[in-house]
Design a protein around this motif. Structure first.
Motif, PDB file in Angstrom:
ATOM      1  N   LEU A 130       2.370   1.732  -3.449  1.00  0.00           N
ATOM      2  CA  LEU A 130       1.399   2.172  -4.456  1.00  0.00           C
ATOM      3  C   LEU A 130       1.001   3.631  -4.269  1.00  0.00           C
ATOM      4  N   PHE A 131       0.704   4.010  -3.046  1.00  0.00           N
ATOM      5  CA  PHE A 131       0.162   5.336  -2.796  1.00  0.00           C
ATOM      6  C   PHE A 131       1.211   6.342  -2.348  1.00  0.00           C
ATOM      7  N   VAL A 191       0.840  -1.199   0.000  1.00  0.00           N
ATOM      8  CA  VAL A 191       0.000   0.000   0.000  1.00  0.00           C
ATOM      9  C   VAL A 191       0.877   1.252   0.000  1.00  0.00           C
ATOM     10  N   GLU A 223      -3.741  12.638   2.153  1.00  0.00           N
ATOM     11  CA  GLU A 223      -4.591  13.365   1.203  1.00  0.00           C
ATOM     12  C   GLU A 223      -5.858  12.580   0.907  1.00  0.00           C
ATOM     13  N   LEU A 224      -5.703  11.287   0.725  1.00  0.00           N
ATOM     14  CA  LEU A 224      -6.846  10.428   0.440  1.00  0.00           C
ATOM     15  C   LEU A 224      -7.821  10.427   1.609  1.00  0.00           C
ATOM     16  N   ARG A 271       3.897   7.830   0.772  1.00  0.00           N
ATOM     17  CA  ARG A 271       3.630   8.273   2.140  1.00  0.00           C
ATOM     18  C   ARG A 271       2.735   9.502   2.181  1.00  0.00           C
ATOM     19  N   LYS A 302       0.421  10.471  -0.088  1.00  0.00           N
ATOM     20  CA  LYS A 302      -0.896  10.318  -0.699  1.00  0.00           C
ATOM     21  C   LYS A 302      -1.953   9.835   0.276  1.00  0.00           C
ATOM     22  N   ILE A 303      -1.585   9.033   1.246  1.00  0.00           N
ATOM     23  CA  ILE A 303      -2.572   8.456   2.159  1.00  0.00           C
ATOM     24  C   ILE A 303      -3.268   9.535   2.983  1.00  0.00           C
TER      25      ILE A 303
END
Length: 65
Positions: free
Chosen positions: A19-20, A16, A27-28, A22, A24-25
């Motif tokens: 893929l995303f 994870v 922000e998501l 550090r 991006k999570i």
């Protein structure tokens, strides 16, 4: 087929993060939180709308008399 071991969860976490990334999570998660707030606001607006419509209908009925 019991529960997953600690190694399984570490591998999933590593994938994870790859893929995303550090950054991006968070922000998501922020986008998810904004979506939930918008949904709650929309639901409260829907609850308030029928009472306002009823008042408008009552005023129109009083005006026609």
């Amino acid at each position: 087929m019991g529960s997953f071991s600690m190694w399984h969860w570490l591998i999933v976490l590593a994938i994870v993060l790859l893929l995303f990334g550090r950054g991006k999570i968070p922000e998501l998660m922020g986008d998810v939180a904004k979506g939930i707030k918008s949904f709650k606001k929309g639901m409260s607006d829907d609850d308030a709308a029928p009472s306002e419509q009823a008042k408008t209908v009552e005023h129109k009925a009083d005006d026609n008399k």
